[in-house]
Design an enzyme around this catalytic site. Structure first.
Site, PDB file in Angstrom:
ATOM      1  CG  MET A  15       8.954 -13.436 -13.547  1.00 56.84           C
ATOM      2  SD  MET A  15      10.328 -13.544 -12.280  1.00 56.84           S
ATOM      3  CE  MET A  15      10.881 -11.890 -12.213  1.00 56.84           C
ATOM      4  CB  CYS A  16       6.526 -16.108 -16.865  1.00 59.52           C
ATOM      5  SG  CYS A  16       6.634 -14.788 -18.219  1.00 59.52           S
ATOM      6  CD  GLN A  17       2.378 -17.902 -10.987  1.00 56.93           C
ATOM      7  OE1 GLN A  17       2.315 -19.298 -10.741  1.00 56.93           O
ATOM      8  NE2 GLN A  17       2.070 -17.284 -10.412  1.00 56.93           N
TER       9      GLN A  17
END
Length: 369
Positions: A15-17
């Site tokens: 998932m994006c950070q």
């Protein structure tokens, strides 16, 4: 300083950070960004682009690349050429909605009220998924626009705003350029705020309004089987940054996606990055008036105490400090860090807002208010 790049154990968040920094004095972000960038394709899987925005006065400098941050020459430039700011937001992308293209790379930016805003998001919010809100009648929630297949590409983004007293008039002043749910969400947030205020709100009022809009978004979670994960950083000018967390784990994953922060202030010590063997003794490079808040999806260092943002919590960061509730935000107003614009007048009733939020008198005694 001690540097020896090594591969750290992958976190595999898939998932994006997010990473943000908010400072009391002008500060460079090279240390934190050095570790954060390694997660963009080296120590983690976020290899679908990266972006970074930082404020330079009222201006906003933006850097975006659809290449992995770990391999990007532009990211390397920012790590090796220190630039100082009070306020920055960064993002590394793991694409789930929208192709790997520059227009889908966070942070997104817009002008509102003569102020540069930037926004980066981590998570899944199905209400703003184009495949759902621009879908057929059968798969559209009842409160999103219905369109036929021919018009799927030009449907209006969903409306939020009932929680702050603004109904959908059909106008969408802000619209996404790319195909991510994150940019659609950012535009919807700005559309609601623009419809609600015709003068610049004080920071406590803005905090309360954004918190209400966040509650409105997560209240839709039941339509999507509780899958909403909604973490964001929102910059609104040279000093102010909001952080919100509605954390969670993707189906089949044990990894928790939320937000964490720490505040570095005197007496300063050393810190070691989690994603590469790199340390710094902040006591040797800081002054007594320095203070920095660092916000990240997961802690960037392995020898400091990070605080996890609570579920549903909206924090305003200013001067390197977290402000957890609307009345706390008056401290930032009294530092003259409130919204400022030559295009839209300020609300002249700051004292009325202080009474409304039952502001503690010691916050503003001697402030000529």
């Amino acid at each position: 300083l001690h540097s020896s790049p090594t591969k750290a154990t992958t976190t595999q968040l898939k998932m994006c950070q997010l990473m943000g920094m908010n400072c009391a004095a002008l500060t460079d972000f090279t240390f934190s960004f050095r570790g954060f960038a390694r997660r963009g394709g080296d120590t983690d899987v976020h290899s679908h682009g990266w972006g970074l925005c930082f404020y330079d006065g009222k201006g906003l400098r933006a850097f975006h690349d659809s290449e992995p941050a770990a391999d990007s020459l532009l990211a390397e430039f920012l790590q090796t050429h220190p630039v100082k700011t009070f306020n920055m937001v960064s993002h590394i992308r793991y694409a789930t909605r929208g192709a790997v293209r520059l227009e889908n790379v966070h942070p997104f930016q817009r002008e509102m009220w003569g102020i540069s805003w930037c926004f980066a998001h981590n998570g899944d919010v199905s209400y703003f998924d184009r495949n759902i809100f621009a879908g057929n009648d059968a798969d559209c929630p009842t409160n999103t626009p219905k369109v036929n297949e021919l018009n799927r590409s030009c449907v209006k983004i969903p409306w939020i705003g009932k929680s702050i007293g603004v109904e959908d008039t059909g106008e969408r002043y802000y619209n996404p350029i790319g195909k991510t749910d994150s940019e659609a969400m950012f535009c919807s947030l700005l559309n609601a705020l623009r419809a609600r205020f015709d003068t610049l709100p004080s920071l406590p009022v803005l905090h309360a309004a954004i918190a209400s809009l966040c509650n409105e978004v997560v209240a839709l979670d039941s339509q999507y089987d509780g899958t909403t994960i909604f973490n964001f950083l929102l910059g609104c000018g040279p000093h102010i940054q909001f952080a919100y967390s509605w954390p969670g784990s993707r189906e089949g994953s044990k990894v928790w996606n939320g937000l964490h922060y720490l505040v570095r202030e005197p007496p300063f010590g050393s810190a070691h990055l989690s994603d590469c063997d790199y340390s710094i003794n902040f006591a040797s490079v800081t002054k007594d008036d320095d203070r920095v808040a660092v916000i990240a999806t997961s802690p960037l260092t392995d020898d400091e105490d990070w605080v996890e943002v609570k579920k549903g919590q909206l924090i305003l960061f200013d001067d390197g400090l977290p402000h957890l509730a609307p009345d706390d935000c008056f401290e930032a107003e009294l530092r003259e860090h409130g919204l400022e614009s030559d295009a839209v007048p300020r609300n002249p009733q700051l004292e009325v807002d202080m009474r409304r939020y039952q502001l503690r008198k010691e916050f503003f005694q001697g402030a000529a208010i």
